[in-house]
Design a protein around this motif. Structure first.
Motif, PDB file in Angstrom:
ATOM      1  N   GLY A 178       0.816  -1.216   0.000  1.00 21.84           N
ATOM      2  CA  GLY A 178       0.000   0.000   0.000  1.00 21.84           C
ATOM      3  C   GLY A 178       0.850   1.266   0.000  1.00 21.84           C
ATOM      4  N   VAL A 179       1.927   1.266   0.769  1.00 21.71           N
ATOM      5  CA  VAL A 179       2.836   2.419   0.780  1.00 21.71           C
ATOM      6  C   VAL A 179       3.482   2.588  -0.597  1.00 21.71           C
ATOM      7  N   ALA A 180       3.929   1.478  -1.177  1.00 19.59           N
ATOM      8  CA  ALA A 180       4.540   1.546  -2.514  1.00 19.59           C
ATOM      9  C   ALA A 180       3.531   2.059  -3.546  1.00 19.59           C
ATOM     10  N   ALA A 181       2.285   1.595  -3.456  1.00 14.67           N
ATOM     11  CA  ALA A 181       1.254   2.055  -4.391  1.00 14.67           C
ATOM     12  C   ALA A 181       0.968   3.543  -4.199  1.00 14.67           C
ATOM     13  N   THR A 182       0.959   3.991  -2.963  1.00 17.23           N
ATOM     14  CA  THR A 182       0.719   5.410  -2.689  1.00 17.23           C
ATOM     15  C   THR A 182       1.841   6.268  -3.261  1.00 17.23           C
ATOM     16  N   VAL A 183       3.069   5.848  -3.038  1.00 18.41           N
ATOM     17  CA  VAL A 183       4.210   6.610  -3.574  1.00 18.41           C
ATOM     18  C   VAL A 183       4.196   6.564  -5.105  1.00 18.41           C
ATOM     19  N   TRP A 184       3.826   5.440  -5.678  1.00 19.91           N
ATOM     20  CA  TRP A 184       3.729   5.340  -7.138  1.00 19.91           C
ATOM     21  C   TRP A 184       2.681   6.311  -7.671  1.00 19.91           C
ATOM     22  N   MET A 185       1.512   6.336  -7.032  1.00 20.68           N
ATOM     23  CA  MET A 185       0.428   7.184  -7.530  1.00 20.68           C
ATOM     24  C   MET A 185       0.709   8.680  -7.355  1.00 20.68           C
ATOM     25  N   THR A 186       1.378   9.046  -6.269  1.00 19.27           N
ATOM     26  CA  THR A 186       1.599  10.468  -6.012  1.00 19.27           C
ATOM     27  C   THR A 186       2.915  11.003  -6.550  1.00 19.27           C
TER      28      THR A 186
END
Length: 183
Positions: free
Chosen positions: A54-62
């Motif tokens: 989830g953290v990786a996905a958040t950093v990817w999206m932002t």
């Protein structure tokens, strides 16, 4: 170029803040779940892996997604025009007309130089800091600072309860005993 550098800087800061915020929120949620229920090692591992994803996905999206796809000059020009309406469609037109390929030139060189000179004069008066003010990032920065300071205060409390819970969430493979509410 200045707009592109400032844009990349903003994206990095937003990605960093989003990573911190999501990491602290996910790990706190796992720690509270571990405190409230008896979680098996497999469940704790699954929740921790899901949190890291989830953290990786958040950093990817932002952040990372926008850093990997660098916008073209036309996209940057349209973004600048959206934030600086005094340029109207002149900037995008000047960028589109700035070609060195003689096969693509269908207009007068005098018209092109007049338009590009006018746009260059207008761009000289545009302040890049007004196009991307820091207040756009203020929400991310405030939330990240509040969560980091709250976590620092909670982790510095002499009672090791929350510290142990967070450590179990962050390092599911560590041999750390479960926190019991019964003494």
């Amino acid at each position: 170029q200045r707009f592109g550098r400032r844009r990349r800087q903003f994206i990095r800061v937003r990605g960093f803040c989003a990573g911190i915020v999501s990491f602290l929120l996910f790990m706190s949620a796992i720690a509270f779940a571990d405190w409230g229920w008896i979680l098996s090692d497999q469940t704790r591992w699954s929740l921790s892996i899901l949190a890291y994803v989830g953290v990786a996905a958040t950093v990817w999206m932002t952040c990372l997604r926008r850093m990997v796809h660098l916008p073209s000059l036309n996209e940057l020009a349209s973004q600048v025009e959206m934030t600086a309406p005094e340029l109207r469609e002149n900037l995008l037109s000047a960028v589109e007309l700035a070609t060195d390929d003689p096969a693509l030139i269908n207009d007068s060189p005098v018209f092109r130089s007049l338009l590009q000179g006018d746009v260059a004069r207008q761009m000289g008066t545009v302040r890049i800091s007004s196009l991307l003010p820091w207040r756009l990032l203020s929400g991310w920065l405030i939330v990240a600072l509040l969560l980091v300071s709250t976590a620092a205060v909670v982790l510095s409390i002499p009672d090791p309860l929350f510290r142990r819970l967070v450590t179990r969430a962050m390092l599911p493979g560590a041999n750390i005993a479960r926190v019991s509410r019964i003494h």
